[in-house]
Design an enzyme around this catalytic site. Structure first.
Site, PDB file in Angstrom:
ATOM      1  N   HIS A  60       7.746 -71.880  71.709  1.00 26.67           N
ATOM      2  CA  HIS A  60       8.023 -71.415  73.074  1.00 26.67           C
ATOM      3  C   HIS A  60       8.075 -72.567  74.084  1.00 26.67           C
ATOM      4  O   HIS A  60       7.575 -73.667  73.833  1.00 26.67           O
ATOM      5  CB  HIS A  60       6.960 -70.403  73.514  1.00 26.67           C
ATOM      6  CG  HIS A  60       5.556 -70.959  73.539  1.00 26.67           C
ATOM      7  ND1 HIS A  60       5.096 -71.768  74.556  1.00 26.67           N
ATOM      8  CD2 HIS A  60       4.524 -70.826  72.684  1.00 26.67           C
ATOM      9  CE1 HIS A  60       3.845 -72.107  74.338  1.00 26.67           C
ATOM     10  NE2 HIS A  60       3.466 -71.550  73.197  1.00 26.67           N
ATOM     11  N   GLU A 146      -0.296 -66.322  67.935  1.00 30.16           N
ATOM     12  CA  GLU A 146      -1.191 -67.472  67.854  1.00 30.16           C
ATOM     13  C   GLU A 146      -2.553 -66.978  67.365  1.00 30.16           C
ATOM     14  O   GLU A 146      -2.876 -65.786  67.471  1.00 30.16           O
ATOM     15  CB  GLU A 146      -1.303 -68.145  69.229  1.00 30.16           C
ATOM     16  CG  GLU A 146      -2.160 -69.396  69.282  1.00 30.16           C
ATOM     17  CD  GLU A 146      -1.625 -70.510  68.412  1.00 30.16           C
ATOM     18  OE1 GLU A 146      -1.803 -70.403  67.175  1.00 30.16           O
ATOM     19  OE2 GLU A 146      -1.048 -71.484  68.927  1.00 30.16           O
TER      20      GLU A 146
END
Length: 293
Positions: A60, A146
């Protein structure tokens, strides 16, 4: 899915023999490069994949907590900065000429999901026969989240280094041994195995390796020959290491920057080959664009 034994080196022609001398048996299709990522169906006589795959792994854009040097983990509180939005737009422009007939999988965490949707918004029309039985689109995949960093999550790195000196040092130096309690704090002791009297110990990096294997299985089992995956540094580290047969101890042996692109090809036998690693051209070179093969 468990990793299969190392892929057999196939072929015995002179040209393949010569290739073997220079690549250690890793042919152009990835055979012999690393352990297979998927199991063969049935009795093992049928290749596990219908066609070779090319998986593009993207981290990202810069997030608010990246900019603040704050430990993010799997929090959903950190969104993209203005720079991060620009990076996502650059990624989208650079990738718009690459056909992803397998669509896009993204972590459901906001900073990755936002990046994925910005990237996908620049797409040229994908074929209606794409992976999901409809025009290829962005699909959330939980395994791409994550990892949860427990008592360090949300802290600035400088503060964590002071408040949890020993635990933070382990996180930085031997992250596979970093542990804590799922619903509380735990000062890491000399015995890092078994249960603590306060509850079950959690080892985020070790668990991430297991989750990365599951993610690979789901991405590779989806139809389509080329798939985009948008996720986080730690998750992508684990996916690359799993593909290369590296253990959790190798967690910090590679790095992936915001906007970095990694490409892994997987042959029909499920054998992966690393083709591109942490390529940040898309966010460092103006008007950079990949040309679809």
């Amino acid at each position: 899915m468990p990793l299969r034994p190392f892929c057999e080196q196939r072929g015995s022609s002179a040209s393949e023999a010569e290739t073997d001398l220079t690549t250690g048996g890793a042919y152009a299709n990835g055979s012999g490069a690393a352990a297979a990522l998927v199991e063969p169906p049935g009795n093992g006589n049928t290749p596990p994949l219908d066609e070779p795959k090319e998986i593009w792994l993207v981290r990202h854009g810069q997030s608010e907590w990246n900019a603040a040097s704050r430990i993010q983990g799997d929090t959903n509180e950190s969104d993209l900065t203005e720079k991060g939005v620009t990076q996502a737009t650059q990624m989208g422009n650079a990738l718009k000429g690459v056909l992803f007939d397998g669509g896009c999988y993204t972590s459901p965490v906001k900073r990755a999901s936002t990046t994925a949707h910005i990237v996908w918004s620049t797409r040229r029309d994908e074929p209606a026969t794409a992976a999901f039985g409809e025009p290829a689109s962005v699909k959330p995949l939980w395994e791409l989240k994550e990892m949860n960093l427990l008592h360090l999550q949300g802290m600035k790195n400088a503060d964590a280094a002071v408040q949890y000196e020993k635990s933070y040092r382990i996180w930085r130096e031997t992250p596979h041994n970093f542990c804590g309690l799922e619903h509380g704090e735990l000062a890491h002791d000399d015995d890092d195995e078994g249960d603590d009297e306060q509850g079950q110990k959690v080892y985020p990096v070790r668990e991430l390796w297991t989750r990365a294997q599951v993610a690979w299985g789901k991405v590779l089992s989806s139809p389509g020959s080329r798939t985009l995956v948008v996720s986080h540094k730690s998750t992508l580290r684990a996916m690359v290491c799993v593909a290369l047969g590296l253990p959790p101890e190798a967690f910090r042996s590679i790095d992936i920057n915001n906007g970095g692109i990694t490409v892994i090809r997987v042959d029909r036998e499920g054998c992966p080959m690393l083709v591109k690693m942490n390529d940040t051209s898309v966010v460092t070179i103006e008007n950079f664009e990949f040309v679809s093969a």
